[in-house]
Design a protein around this motif. Structure first.
Motif, PDB file in Angstrom:
ATOM      1  N   GLY A  47      -8.649  42.044  25.656  1.00  0.00           N
ATOM      2  CA  GLY A  47      -8.822  40.929  24.665  1.00  0.00           C
ATOM      3  C   GLY A  47     -10.100  40.635  24.581  1.00  0.00           C
ATOM      4  O   GLY A  47     -10.727  40.297  23.458  1.00  0.00           O
ATOM      5  N   VAL A  48     -11.100  40.753  25.458  1.00  0.00           N
ATOM      6  CA  VAL A  48     -12.486  40.191  25.397  1.00  0.00           C
ATOM      7  C   VAL A  48     -12.940  41.356  24.408  1.00  0.00           C
ATOM      8  O   VAL A  48     -13.856  41.162  23.397  1.00  0.00           O
ATOM      9  CB  VAL A  48     -13.035  39.917  26.677  1.00  0.00           C
ATOM     10  N   ALA A  49     -12.617  42.693  24.871  1.00  0.00           N
ATOM     11  CA  ALA A  49     -13.377  43.800  24.193  1.00  0.00           C
ATOM     12  C   ALA A  49     -12.825  43.710  22.595  1.00  0.00           C
ATOM     13  O   ALA A  49     -13.610  44.293  21.700  1.00  0.00           O
ATOM     14  CB  ALA A  49     -12.862  44.993  24.499  1.00  0.00           C
ATOM     15  N   THR A  50     -11.466  43.287  22.309  1.00  0.00           N
ATOM     16  CA  THR A  50     -10.968  43.110  20.826  1.00  0.00           C
ATOM     17  C   THR A  50     -11.792  42.160  20.074  1.00  0.00           C
ATOM     18  O   THR A  50     -12.504  42.464  19.193  1.00  0.00           O
ATOM     19  CB  THR A  50      -9.781  42.679  21.033  1.00  0.00           C
ATOM     20  N   ALA A  51     -12.191  41.184  20.896  1.00  0.00           N
ATOM     21  CA  ALA A  51     -13.046  39.781  20.318  1.00  0.00           C
ATOM     22  C   ALA A  51     -14.473  40.259  20.044  1.00  0.00           C
ATOM     23  O   ALA A  51     -14.904  39.900  18.859  1.00  0.00           O
ATOM     24  CB  ALA A  51     -12.762  38.570  21.044  1.00  0.00           C
ATOM     25  N   TYR A  52     -14.883  40.971  20.991  1.00  0.00           N
ATOM     26  CA  TYR A  52     -16.395  41.256  20.839  1.00  0.00           C
ATOM     27  C   TYR A  52     -16.762  42.229  19.794  1.00  0.00           C
ATOM     28  O   TYR A  52     -17.523  42.040  18.860  1.00  0.00           O
ATOM     29  CB  TYR A  52     -16.605  42.227  22.377  1.00  0.00           C
ATOM     30  N   GLU A  53     -15.806  43.241  19.444  1.00  0.00           N
ATOM     31  CA  GLU A  53     -16.098  44.271  18.419  1.00  0.00           C
ATOM     32  C   GLU A  53     -15.883  43.452  17.082  1.00  0.00           C
ATOM     33  O   GLU A  53     -16.649  43.692  16.176  1.00  0.00           O
ATOM     34  CB  GLU A  53     -15.183  45.303  18.631  1.00  0.00           C
ATOM     35  N   ALA A  54     -14.820  42.788  16.837  1.00  0.00           N
ATOM     36  CA  ALA A  54     -14.404  42.048  15.658  1.00  0.00           C
ATOM     37  C   ALA A  54     -15.445  40.807  15.492  1.00  0.00           C
ATOM     38  O   ALA A  54     -15.787  40.660  14.181  1.00  0.00           O
ATOM     39  CB  ALA A  54     -12.956  41.571  15.909  1.00  0.00           C
ATOM     40  N   LEU A  55     -16.167  40.337  16.219  1.00  0.00           N
ATOM     41  CA  LEU A  55     -17.049  39.222  16.041  1.00  0.00           C
ATOM     42  C   LEU A  55     -18.594  39.869  15.844  1.00  0.00           C
ATOM     43  O   LEU A  55     -19.136  39.585  14.888  1.00  0.00           O
ATOM     44  CB  LEU A  55     -17.443  38.522  17.449  1.00  0.00           C
ATOM     45  N   LEU A  56     -18.573  41.108  16.288  1.00  0.00           N
ATOM     46  CA  LEU A  56     -19.761  41.784  15.706  1.00  0.00           C
ATOM     47  C   LEU A  56     -19.545  42.232  14.254  1.00  0.00           C
ATOM     48  O   LEU A  56     -20.514  42.521  13.635  1.00  0.00           O
ATOM     49  CB  LEU A  56     -20.048  43.199  16.644  1.00  0.00           C
ATOM     50  N   ALA A  57     -18.211  42.424  14.057  1.00  0.00           N
ATOM     51  CA  ALA A  57     -17.900  43.044  12.375  1.00  0.00           C
ATOM     52  C   ALA A  57     -17.936  41.816  11.587  1.00  0.00           C
ATOM     53  O   ALA A  57     -17.423  41.833  10.280  1.00  0.00           O
ATOM     54  CB  ALA A  57     -16.703  43.563  12.459  1.00  0.00           C
ATOM     55  N   GLY A  58     -18.257  40.507  11.942  1.00  0.00           N
ATOM     56  CA  GLY A  58     -18.212  39.393  11.240  1.00  0.00           C
ATOM     57  C   GLY A  58     -17.053  38.831  10.903  1.00  0.00           C
ATOM     58  O   GLY A  58     -16.891  37.729  10.200  1.00  0.00           O
ATOM     59  N   ARG A  59     -15.998  38.848  11.928  1.00  0.00           N
ATOM     60  CA  ARG A  59     -14.702  38.438  11.614  1.00  0.00           C
ATOM     61  C   ARG A  59     -14.630  36.740  12.402  1.00  0.00           C
ATOM     62  O   ARG A  59     -15.369  36.695  13.542  1.00  0.00           O
ATOM     63  CB  ARG A  59     -13.617  39.374  12.100  1.00  0.00           C
ATOM     64  N   THR A  60     -13.469  36.144  11.903  1.00  0.00           N
ATOM     65  CA  THR A  60     -13.094  34.990  12.731  1.00  0.00           C
ATOM     66  C   THR A  60     -11.833  35.222  13.659  1.00  0.00           C
ATOM     67  O   THR A  60     -10.972  35.702  13.356  1.00  0.00           O
ATOM     68  CB  THR A  60     -12.645  33.837  11.587  1.00  0.00           C
ATOM     69  N   VAL A  61     -12.295  35.137  15.003  1.00  0.00           N
ATOM     70  CA  VAL A  61     -11.476  35.414  15.872  1.00  0.00           C
ATOM     71  C   VAL A  61     -10.975  34.503  16.826  1.00  0.00           C
ATOM     72  O   VAL A  61     -11.636  33.466  17.548  1.00  0.00           O
ATOM     73  CB  VAL A  61     -12.352  36.532  16.800  1.00  0.00           C
ATOM     74  N   CYS A  62      -9.820  34.227  16.961  1.00  0.00           N
ATOM     75  CA  CYS A  62      -9.077  33.288  17.827  1.00  0.00           C
ATOM     76  C   CYS A  62      -8.590  34.017  19.328  1.00  0.00           C
ATOM     77  O   CYS A  62      -7.993  35.087  19.318  1.00  0.00           O
ATOM     78  CB  CYS A  62      -8.084  32.370  17.481  1.00  0.00           C
ATOM     79  N   VAL A  63      -8.803  33.379  20.387  1.00  0.00           N
ATOM     80  CA  VAL A  63      -8.250  34.228  21.673  1.00  0.00           C
ATOM     81  C   VAL A  63      -7.726  33.128  22.500  1.00  0.00           C
ATOM     82  O   VAL A  63      -8.242  32.095  22.803  1.00  0.00           O
ATOM     83  CB  VAL A  63      -9.631  34.784  22.362  1.00  0.00           C
ATOM     84  N   THR A  64      -6.374  33.242  22.886  1.00  0.00           N
ATOM     85  CA  THR A  64      -5.914  32.620  23.810  1.00  0.00           C
ATOM     86  C   THR A  64      -5.660  33.211  25.036  1.00  0.00           C
ATOM     87  O   THR A  64      -5.532  34.227  25.371  1.00  0.00           O
ATOM     88  CB  THR A  64      -4.435  32.285  23.238  1.00  0.00           C
ATOM     89  N   GLU A  65      -5.746  32.345  26.208  1.00  0.00           N
ATOM     90  CA  GLU A  65      -5.684  32.859  27.621  1.00  0.00           C
ATOM     91  C   GLU A  65      -4.991  31.885  28.430  1.00  0.00           C
ATOM     92  O   GLU A  65      -5.223  30.804  28.360  1.00  0.00           O
ATOM     93  CB  GLU A  65      -7.003  33.217  27.950  1.00  0.00           C
ATOM     94  N   ILE A  66      -3.905  32.158  29.099  1.00  0.00           N
ATOM     95  CA  ILE A  66      -3.300  31.315  30.299  1.00  0.00           C
ATOM     96  C   ILE A  66      -4.223  30.595  31.024  1.00  0.00           C
ATOM     97  O   ILE A  66      -3.852  29.585  31.591  1.00  0.00           O
ATOM     98  CB  ILE A  66      -1.990  32.280  30.796  1.00  0.00           C
ATOM     99  N   THR A  67      -5.198  31.201  31.655  1.00  0.00           N
ATOM    100  CA  THR A  67      -6.038  30.775  32.534  1.00  0.00           C
ATOM    101  C   THR A  67      -7.197  30.286  31.787  1.00  0.00           C
ATOM    102  O   THR A  67      -7.277  30.156  30.601  1.00  0.00           O
ATOM    103  CB  THR A  67      -6.676  31.793  33.689  1.00  0.00           C
TER     104      THR A  67
END
Length: 681
Positions: A47-67
């Motif tokens: 999930g972090v790697a997904t967000a990392y690349e999408a953020l570098l691509a300029g996207r709006t990223v929401c990440v949920t995590e149970i912890t």
């Protein structure tokens, strides 16, 4: 290291005084609506790697995590010892974000391995994994001008889908975020088994107040053209399942598999002629322990005798407490003297050293029957009402979580006070009282109880990719796609039918496959394969051995005299470096759901290699890049692979982007023109 120790007796009294929680409650009106271009469920490494690349691509990223930590394996699950193959490590051939993670670990401590462990080149404190990854995500958002929306202590409760032509589409997702109620203890006071059902309930409780969040597509979206140039109605946001057990694929009810696959020419080492969804790899609650100068007082837990008959060093060559302690030592302020045991060199533990425990015949908990399996099957979900609207409770058996927690605490007591060994017999295990269990909110695991916030999950639900002529049941990466085994053992001729054995050899024969099928080349004359399957739609890489922590044969797992399920380790062994095809990340039926991490389309045996740290990152990088690319080009990911094996310009453009961003899709010198892959060990 300062530690705020908590009285678990008082906490247990507090929680058991609560009235029962009503879980089957009607949904509440959302407290807020949040727009995303990518909604990533699960804040582990994928999930972090997904967000990392999408953020570098300029996207709006929401990440949920149970912890409340990002990082999964290296933080909330406590396995902060990077599992890596020596060849890949020597060449530093990883995704760019994973390389950055390694650099930042080294910068944080002044060296890559502050634990001086012997299982890895990098063992470190889990809390620091969370801190480092949080900084990386903030830096990626700033550099790429993306927007990062972080939702810790949050679970996905429901998905709203609509039919869009032949495909379904996720239109919104409902999540529940929890925080301590007034007067209740802080987060991470109780182990997961005591809070997970509450976390998935809409109602406020004595423990938590809930914030109900509705995630929807961002208002603005890119417009573009379809694959073949015509205008197309395509998704305007993507939901990525990066959860540890494949929660969203169960909640969306797309086709998936769980547990053992039936034996076939593609999965010839399967331990079952039919599928067995209850036998998945063991899960582990990790914990940290500290070597001390003086002996500590150790009180036997009241549940210890229930689990004592399970614990073992496992093998004579591993029957050394210093060896086990230093295996995943995550902090070592002073280097001890050189030691050697069972052919393994390490430095002796010294007072102040901290070890993280993750041991197969130790804190692994390995249920494998319908009575105690951890990850519920579809039938079990249906019978418990979790597939009904508003009924989702995480899809795990809470009682098995609880027993896994007890099992882990019992292992610590065995390490410091035990004198039995279930596999090696009497006279092997001696007490080692100069150690203490680390608990407290500022302890390495960040919990009052000392266990990891979430168990280390080796296997969950795995999607079936979309059916094609070559994969009529749905695309899957199988055992023979990656294993170095040559399958010439007489065993395979005995357990497979003649037709299935011929199909196995044909699948390994490459260009000679037609001759094997036709019978002009006997199966015995097929040469040993020298590489893994090469995929035209590769979007990432991985390399690790097929490494099993098999389920136990009987229930309960800790039953005295219990054994591992026979045949489960047959598929274990070395693997060639392998690829992550885009088809393995695209589920059936829904066009804006992508799957990352351990829930991609792999078989039970292949999953034993497709589960470690660098693979998770590469899969996440592929998911983030693919989603950003699809939004930019206004194209659905399934359209990129719909015409394989014919060339697809848009797929090739995606692969070029991955390469330009230093996210490799193939290992050096591992093409169809190079059959000598033996140097990759």
């Amino acid at each position: 290291m300062k530690r705020s120790l908590v009285s678990l007796t008082l906490l247990s009294t507090f929680i058991t005084s609560f009235p029962p929680i009503a879980f089957a409650t009607p949904p509440r009106t959302p407290d807020q609506t949040v727009e995303c271009e990518l909604l990533v469920a699960g804040g582990g490494l994928a999930g972090v790697a997904t967000a990392y690349e999408a953020l570098l691509a300029g996207r709006t990223v929401c990440v949920t995590e149970i912890t409340d930590w990002v990082g999964g394996q290296i933080s909330a699950q406590g396995t902060s010892a990077l599992d890596e193959r020596a060849t890949q490590r020597r060449q530093l051939f990883y995704s760019r974000g994973y390389l950055e993670l390694r650099r930042r670990i080294e910068r944080k401590y002044g060296k890559l391995d502050p634990g001086d462990c012997w299982v890895s080149d990098s063992c470190f404190l889990p809390r620091d994994g969370h801190v480092i990854l949080s900084e990386m995500l903030r830096d990626a958002a700033r550099k790429g001008r993306g927007q990062f929306k972080w939702f810790p202590s949050t679970v996905i409760k429901d998905l709203q889908t609509a039919q869009m032509g032949a495909e379904k589409r996720i239109q919104s997702a409902i999540a529940i975020q929890h925080q301590p109620a007034n007067g209740a203890p802080v987060l991470n006071t109780y182990p997961l088994s005591q809070t997970i059902a509450d976390a998935y309930s809409y109602q406020n409780s004595r423990l938590f107040t809930k914030n109900i969040v509705r995630f929807v597509p961002a208002t603005k979206r890119s417009e573009g053209r379809g694959v073949r140039g015509e205008s197309a109605s395509v998704p305007n946001w993507y939901v990525i399942d990066a959860t540890e057990t494949g929660e969203l694929i169960a909640l969306a009810d797309v086709p998936y598999r769980l547990g053992i696959d039936p034996r076939s020419h593609l999965e010839p080492s399967s331990s079952s002629a039919t599928n067995d969804p209850y036998c998945t790899q063991g899960f582990t609650y990790t914990f940290a322990m500290e070597a001390t100068q003086q002996p500590q007082r150790h009180v036997e837990p009241p549940f210890y005798q229930q689990y004592a008959s399970y614990y073992s060093y496992e093998l004579p060559r591993l029957a050394s407490f210093p060896l086990v302690f230093t295996y995943r030592r995550i902090w070592s302020p002073r280097q001890g003297e050189d030691m050697r045991f069972g052919g393994i060199s390490f430095t002796a533990p010294t007072p102040g050293d901290i070890s993280m425990q993750n041991w197969t015949w130790g804190n692994d908990y390995r249920p494998g029957t319908a009575a105690d399996n951890l990850v519920y099957t579809r039938n079990q979900l249906q019978s418990t009402g979790q597939l009904q609207p508003g009924g989702w409770l995480g899809g795990l058996r809470v009682e098995t979580l609880r027993k896994g927690e007890e099992h882990a605490k019992g292992f610590f007591h065995w390490l410091v006070a035990g004198t039995t060994d279930s596999q090696l017999g009497p006279g092997v295990k001696e007490p080692h009282p100069n150690n203490r269990y680390l608990a407290g909110l500022d302890s390495p695991m960040g919990t009052a109880h000392g266990l990891s916030k979430y168990p280390y999950m080796r296997e969950g639900r795995r999607i079936l990719g979309r059916p094609t002529l070559a994969y009529p049941q749905g695309f899957t990466i199988s055992e023979i796609d990656i294993s170095r085994r040559n399958y010439s053992d007489s065993y395979y001729r005995l357990v497979l039918s003649p037709q299935s054995y011929r199909s196995l050899k044909a699948a390994l024969a490459g260009l000679e496959a037609a001759s094997v099928i036709a019978g002009t080349i006997p199966p015995r004359d097929v040469m040993r394969r020298t590489r893994s399957t090469i995929y035209p739609d590769a979007v990432g890489i991985g390399h690790y051995a097929i490494d099993f922590h098999p389920c136990m044969l009987q229930s309960p797992a800790e039953l005295p005299g219990n054994i591992e399920r026979p045949g489960e380790r047959l598929g274990a062994g070395q693997a060639y470096p392998f690829q992550i095809p885009l088809r393995a990340m695209i589920p059936q039926q829904i066009d804006n759901l992508l799957v990352s991490g351990k829930s991609i389309a792999v078989s039970h045996i292949a999953a034993a290699a497709y589960r470690v740290h660098s693979f998770e990152w590469s899969a996440g990088a592929a998911a983030g890049t693919t989603a950003a690319f699809a939004l930019e080009r206004a194209i659905a990911p399934y359209q990129l692979v719909a015409r394989l094996p014919f060339p697809e310009p848009q797929l090739e453009a995606l692969q070029r982007r991955l390469a330009q961003n230093n996210n490799p899709t193939a290992f050096p010198d591992t093409s169809i023109f190079n059959e000598a892959w033996e140097d990759w060990q």
